[in-house]
Design an enzyme around this catalytic site. Structure first.
Site, PDB file in Angstrom:
ATOM      1  N   TYR A 175      -2.862   8.820  13.676  1.00  0.00           N
ATOM      2  CA  TYR A 175      -2.910   8.004  12.467  1.00  0.00           C
ATOM      3  C   TYR A 175      -3.930   6.885  12.680  1.00  0.00           C
ATOM      4  O   TYR A 175      -4.888   7.071  13.409  1.00  0.00           O
ATOM      5  CB  TYR A 175      -1.482   7.523  12.140  1.00  0.00           C
ATOM      6  CG  TYR A 175      -1.362   6.960  10.752  1.00  0.00           C
ATOM      7  CD1 TYR A 175      -1.819   7.692   9.652  1.00  0.00           C
ATOM      8  CD2 TYR A 175      -0.840   5.696  10.535  1.00  0.00           C
ATOM      9  CE1 TYR A 175      -1.751   7.170   8.371  1.00  0.00           C
ATOM     10  CE2 TYR A 175      -0.761   5.171   9.260  1.00  0.00           C
ATOM     11  CZ  TYR A 175      -1.219   5.908   8.180  1.00  0.00           C
ATOM     12  OH  TYR A 175      -1.156   5.400   6.917  1.00  0.00           O
ATOM     13  N   ARG A 210     -10.381   5.944  -1.782  1.00  0.00           N
ATOM     14  CA  ARG A 210     -10.358   4.678  -1.030  1.00  0.00           C
ATOM     15  C   ARG A 210      -9.626   4.914   0.290  1.00  0.00           C
ATOM     16  O   ARG A 210      -8.514   4.454   0.494  1.00  0.00           O
ATOM     17  CB  ARG A 210      -9.643   3.595  -1.863  1.00  0.00           C
ATOM     18  CG  ARG A 210      -9.820   2.189  -1.355  1.00  0.00           C
ATOM     19  CD  ARG A 210      -8.710   1.289  -1.845  1.00  0.00           C
ATOM     20  NE  ARG A 210      -7.402   1.718  -1.413  1.00  0.00           N
ATOM     21  CZ  ARG A 210      -6.851   1.391  -0.239  1.00  0.00           C
ATOM     22  NH1 ARG A 210      -7.507   0.673   0.633  1.00  0.00           N
ATOM     23  NH2 ARG A 210      -5.632   1.810   0.070  1.00  0.00           N
ATOM     24  N   LYS A 236      -0.037  11.415   7.550  1.00  0.00           N
ATOM     25  CA  LYS A 236       1.178  10.749   7.047  1.00  0.00           C
ATOM     26  C   LYS A 236       2.391  11.656   7.171  1.00  0.00           C
ATOM     27  O   LYS A 236       3.474  11.211   7.543  1.00  0.00           O
ATOM     28  CB  LYS A 236       1.007  10.382   5.565  1.00  0.00           C
ATOM     29  CG  LYS A 236       0.134   9.169   5.341  1.00  0.00           C
ATOM     30  CD  LYS A 236       0.955   7.932   5.062  1.00  0.00           C
ATOM     31  CE  LYS A 236       0.179   6.712   5.441  1.00  0.00           C
ATOM     32  NZ  LYS A 236       0.509   5.493   4.770  1.00  0.00           N
ATOM     33  N   GLU A 287      -1.439   8.152  -2.118  1.00  0.00           N
ATOM     34  CA  GLU A 287      -2.050   7.614  -0.908  1.00  0.00           C
ATOM     35  C   GLU A 287      -3.547   7.417  -1.090  1.00  0.00           C
ATOM     36  O   GLU A 287      -4.264   8.350  -1.468  1.00  0.00           O
ATOM     37  CB  GLU A 287      -1.798   8.613   0.234  1.00  0.00           C
ATOM     38  CG  GLU A 287      -2.009   8.057   1.598  1.00  0.00           C
ATOM     39  CD  GLU A 287      -1.043   6.945   1.938  1.00  0.00           C
ATOM     40  OE1 GLU A 287      -1.521   5.928   2.485  1.00  0.00           O
ATOM     41  OE2 GLU A 287       0.164   7.052   1.673  1.00  0.00           O
ATOM     42  N   ASP A 288      -4.020   6.201  -0.833  1.00  0.00           N
ATOM     43  CA  ASP A 288      -5.450   5.892  -0.815  1.00  0.00           C
ATOM     44  C   ASP A 288      -6.184   6.247  -2.110  1.00  0.00           C
ATOM     45  O   ASP A 288      -7.287   6.797  -2.103  1.00  0.00           O
ATOM     46  CB  ASP A 288      -6.126   6.557   0.398  1.00  0.00           C
ATOM     47  CG  ASP A 288      -5.732   5.852   1.697  1.00  0.00           C
ATOM     48  OD1 ASP A 288      -5.039   4.830   1.622  1.00  0.00           O
ATOM     49  OD2 ASP A 288      -6.112   6.316   2.781  1.00  0.00           O
ATOM     50  N   ASP A 347       2.260   4.081  -1.068  1.00  0.00           N
ATOM     51  CA  ASP A 347       2.390   3.438   0.235  1.00  0.00           C
ATOM     52  C   ASP A 347       1.481   2.218   0.357  1.00  0.00           C
ATOM     53  O   ASP A 347       1.837   1.242   1.000  1.00  0.00           O
ATOM     54  CB  ASP A 347       2.083   4.455   1.340  1.00  0.00           C
ATOM     55  CG  ASP A 347       2.532   3.946   2.701  1.00  0.00           C
ATOM     56  OD1 ASP A 347       3.618   3.343   2.779  1.00  0.00           O
ATOM     57  OD2 ASP A 347       1.799   4.137   3.680  1.00  0.00           O
ATOM     58  N   ASP A 348       0.306   2.265  -0.270  1.00  0.00           N
ATOM     59  CA  ASP A 348      -0.631   1.138  -0.169  1.00  0.00           C
ATOM     60  C   ASP A 348      -0.102  -0.089  -0.902  1.00  0.00           C
ATOM     61  O   ASP A 348      -0.318  -1.222  -0.479  1.00  0.00           O
ATOM     62  CB  ASP A 348      -2.001   1.537  -0.740  1.00  0.00           C
ATOM     63  CG  ASP A 348      -2.521   2.802  -0.095  1.00  0.00           C
ATOM     64  OD1 ASP A 348      -2.724   2.790   1.127  1.00  0.00           O
ATOM     65  OD2 ASP A 348      -2.684   3.823  -0.794  1.00  0.00           O
ATOM     66  N   ASN A 388      -7.300  -2.103   7.761  1.00  0.00           N
ATOM     67  CA  ASN A 388      -7.542  -1.003   8.698  1.00  0.00           C
ATOM     68  C   ASN A 388      -8.901  -0.372   8.417  1.00  0.00           C
ATOM     69  O   ASN A 388      -9.382  -0.457   7.299  1.00  0.00           O
ATOM     70  CB  ASN A 388      -6.470   0.091   8.504  1.00  0.00           C
ATOM     71  CG  ASN A 388      -5.123  -0.341   9.032  1.00  0.00           C
ATOM     72  OD1 ASN A 388      -5.032  -0.936  10.084  1.00  0.00           O
ATOM     73  ND2 ASN A 388      -4.064  -0.043   8.291  1.00  0.00           N
TER      74      ASN A 388
END
Length: 591
Positions: free
Chosen positions: A139, A192, A210, A282-283, A305-306, A447
C-alpha cells in the site's frame, strides 16, 4: 462424497469444510470464515475444486510444497511437485527472506503481487504476520509508484476494467466475474491517485491494494472482494503518449456522459449483488467525489475513503492526542492546509464530534475550524467564488494570503495538512506554531512520503522536541536531544477494513456519520499508556486485527441502534462475533 474426486483424472477434488461451521448461530469456524462473511443459506461440508496440474495453477487453493503425501496421491499431484513436504511456516520464512533481499520497494511490491497470483493464502499469511514491514510495500507509499508504472509492470489482470466501451453492457461485464457473492467493491476512476494526479486506467493498483488490506487487516474473504476501475480516459499527456499505457487513449469524459456511465455501474452493482454490497469510492477527483457520495448515499451502501475514512482516522488521532495536549475537543482551534475532499471531510467530522460532546449546533462548532486553500484563508468575503463544499468554512475574518499569516492570525493548537503539496510546513511556520503552544499537534497527512507537508525530523527539530506528530505515510523513529520519538501514522488502513467488516457482519444497508464517529472512538480507545509514553497517538499496526474487530463491533452496534442492520438477531458479543467472522490464511485440509 469421497467418490466425487476420483471420478475422472484431472477432474474435481473435494476440499474439507469444518463441520462446526453452522448457519445462523455465529459459531466459530476454525478457518475463520463464518456464515456472516459467507452470506449464503447453506454452508456445505465439502465443495469441489480442480485437481492435478490445474490445482497447482489455482491461487485460491494451491499450497505448493505444503501438500501432504496423502493429498498428492488423492489429487493427482505425484511428480508435479518436488518430493519435499514443507509447512506453511517454512514457506513464509523462505519468502520473507527472499523479499528482504530486494533493495527497491517496487521489486518487493512485484514479488508480493506474484505471490498473490500464485498462492493466495500464503500471500495473506505473510501480510498478516509481517504487517508493519509489508504494509508500506503493498500500500502507500509503494503502491503509488506501482500505479505510475502499472503499464510496464502489468502481467496478469486483477479486478474488473469497465470502460466507455462497455456502456450499455455493464451488468454483463459484472457477470463475467467468477465470484457471485461479493460483499465489498473498491472502485476508482483513476483521476486523483494519492497525490500523484490522473493515472487513468493504471489506478487499478489502488483498488487491488485496498482490498488486500480488507482481507489481511479486516478479515473479509478475498473471494468476497472485487476491485473495479472505471476507465473514462485520462488527461495525462505522458500516459496518452506512452506505448505501454493499458487504458483508453482519449481525454476524460465529463458531464452527462460520465454521470450516465457511473449511474449504469451503480444500478448494475445493486441488481447483480443486492442491497448489502459495500461500494467504496477511491481516489476520485473532488468535483466527482462529493457529488457521487451525495447522490448515492441515500440509495446504496457507499463509503468514500478519502473523505470519510481519512476523517475518521484523523479524528481518532486528535481524540487520542487530547491525553497528551490536554483539554477537550472544543478547547482547541484547528487550522487546515488543504480544503479538498480530505480536508473538508476531516473538518466536518471533527465539528460533528464537537457538536455531539458540547450539544452545540454543528454550525457553531465549525467556527473552531479554519481552512487555507491555494488562495489563502477561507473567509466570508470569498464566499461567492467558493466551491460548495468549502462554503461552510468561510468564517468572518479579514483576508489572509498564506499559511504563515493564518498561523499568526488564528493561533491554532492543531495544524493539519491535506494539501498534497510537499514541504509546505516550513521551519518558520512550525516555530511560530510552537511559540504559543506547549505541545502543538502537527498532522502532515499527504501521501506518498514525497508529498508530506513536513517530515517527522523537521516537526520534532523545529518544535524542539515538543510537537506531537503524525503523518499519512510512514516515517522512521527520530532521536532528538537524547529522546527517541516514534511518529504516528494516520493511515486509513486503521479504519476502513474494520469499518467494512462492521457493515458486513451487521448486514447494514446504509452508511451514517454516526458510524464514522463510532469507528474513531473505537480506534482512539486502542491507544495504550505505553504508546502515549512514546508520543504515539495511534496503536501499533501489529495489533491491527484486534483493532479492526473492535472497530467492526462498534460500527455494527451503531448500525443496529440506527435500524439499518439486516442480519438479525443481533449477536450478543459483537467483538467475539467479528473475530469469528474473520478470514484466516491457514491452509485447509484436502481429502
Amino acid at each position: 462424497m469421497e467418490s466425487t474426486m476420483k471420478e475422472m483424472r484431472g477432474g474435481a477434488s473435494v476440499l474439507d469444510m469444518d463441520p462446526k461451521s453452522t448457519v445462523g448461530g455465529g459459531v466459530e469456524d476454525v478457518y475463520g470464515e463464518d456464515c456472516a462473511t459467507e452470506d449464503q443459506l447453506v454452508t456445505p461440508w465439502t465443495y469441489s475444486v480442480a485437481s492435478g496440474y490445474s490445482l497447482l495453477r489455482d491461487p485460491h487453493h494451491n499450497k505448493g510444497l505444503a501438500f501432504t503425501e496423502a493429498e498428492r496421491d488423492s489429487h493427482y499431484l505425484r511428480g508435479l511437485l518436488p518430493p519435499a513436504v514443507v509447512t506453511q511456516q517454512l514457506q513464509e520464512k523462505k519468502l520473507m527472506s527472499s523479499i528482504r533481499k530486494y533493495q527497491v520497494p517496487l521489486q518487493k511490491y512485484m514479488a508480493m503481487m506474484e505471490l498473490q497470483e500464485r498462492n493466495e493464502r500464503l500471500f495473506y499469511k505473510l501480510l498478516i504476520d509481517n504487517v508493519e514491514e509489508l504494509l508500506p510495500v503493498v500500500y502507500t507509499p509503494t503502491v503509488g509508484e506501482a500505479c505510475q508504472k502499472y503499464g510496464s509492470i502489468f502481467r496478469r489482470p486483477q479486478g474488473l476494467y469497465i470502460s466507455l466501451k462497455e456502456k450499455g453492457k455493464i451488468l454483463d461485464v459484472l457477470k463475467n466475474w467468477p465470484e457471485r457473492s461479493i460483499q465489498v467493491i473498491v472502485v476508482t476512476d483513476g483521476e486523483r491517485i494519492l497525490g500523484l494526479g490522473d493515472l487513468g486506467c493504471q489506478g487499478m493498483g489502488i483498488p487491488v491494494g485496498k482490498l488486500s488490506l480488507y482481507t489481511a487487516l479486516g478479515g473479509v474473504r478475498p473471494s468476497a472482494c472485487l476491485p473495479v476501475t472505471i476507465d473514462v480516459g485520462t488527461n495525462n499527456e505522458e500516459l496518452l503518449k506512452n506505448e505501454f499505457y493499458i487504458g483508453l487513449r482519449q481525454r476524460r469524459a465529463t458531464g452527462q456522459e460520465y454521470a450516465d456511465l457511473l449511474h449504469e455501474f451503480m444500478t448494475a452493482v445493486k441488481q447483480n449483488y443486492g442491497e448489502k454490497v459495500l461500494i467504496q469510492f477511491e481516489d476520485f477527483a473532488n468535483h466527482n467525489a462529493f457529488t457521487l457520495l451525495a447522490k448515492y448515499g441515500t440509495t446504496h451502501l457507499v463509503f468514500n475513503d478519502d473523505i470519510q475514512g481519512t476523517a475518521s482516522v484523523v479524528l481518532a488521532g486528535v481524540v487520542a492526542a487530547l491525553k497528551l495536549i490536554g483539554g477537550s475537543l472544543a478547547d482547541h482551534t484547528f487550522l487546515f492546509l488543504g480544503a479538498g475532499e480530505a480536508g473538508t471531510g476531516i473538518a466536518e467530522l471533527i465539528a460533528l464530534e464537537m457538536s455531539k460532546q458540547t450539544k452545540a449546533p454543528v454550525e457553531e462548532t465549525r467556527k473552531k475550524i479554519w481552512l487555507v486553500d491555494s488562495k489563502g484563508l477561507i473567509v466570508s468575503s470569498r464566499k461567492e467564488s467558493l466551491q460548495h463544499f468549502k462554503k461552510p468554512w468561510a468564517h468572518e475574518h479579514e483576508p489572509v494570503k498564506d499559511l504563515l499569516g493564518a498561523v499568526k492570525a488564528i493561533k491554532p493548537t492543531v495544524l493539519i495538512g491535506s494539501s498534497g503539496v510537499g514541504r509546505t510546513f516550513t521551519k518558520e511556520i512550525i516555530e511560530t506554531l510552537s511559540s504559543f503552544n506547549e505541545k502543538p499537534l502537527i498532522m502532515a497527512l499527504s501521501n506518498p512520503t514525497s508529498q508530506s507537508e513536513c517530515t517527522a525530523e523537521e516537526a520534532y527539530t523545529w518544535s524542539r522536541g515538543r510537537a506531537i506528530f503524525a503523518s499519512g505515510s510512514p516515517f522512521d523513529p527520530f532521536e532528538y536531544n537524547g529522546k527517541v520519538f516514534v511518529p504516528g501514522q494516520a493511515n486509513n488502513a486503521y479504519i476502513f477494513p474494520g469499518f467494512g467488516l462492521g457493515l458486513v457482519i451487521s448486514g447494514a444497508i446504509r452508511v451514517h456519520d454516526d458510524m464514522l464517529l463510532a469507528a474513531s472512538e473505537a480506534l482512539a480507545k486502542q491507544v495504550s499508556e505505553e504508546n502515549y509514553d512514546k508520543g504515539l497517538i495511534y496503536p501499533p499496526f501489529s495489533n491491527i486485527r484486534k483493532i479492526s474487530a473492535n472497530i467492526a463491533a462498534n460500527v455494527a452496534a451503531k448500525a443496529y441502534e440506527l435500524g439499518v442492520a439486516t442480519r438479525l438477531p443481533r449477536p450478543a458479543n459483537l467483538v467475539k462475533y467479528a473475530e469469528s467472522c474473520m478470514y484466516s490464511p491457514l491452509y485447509r485440509t484436502y481429502r
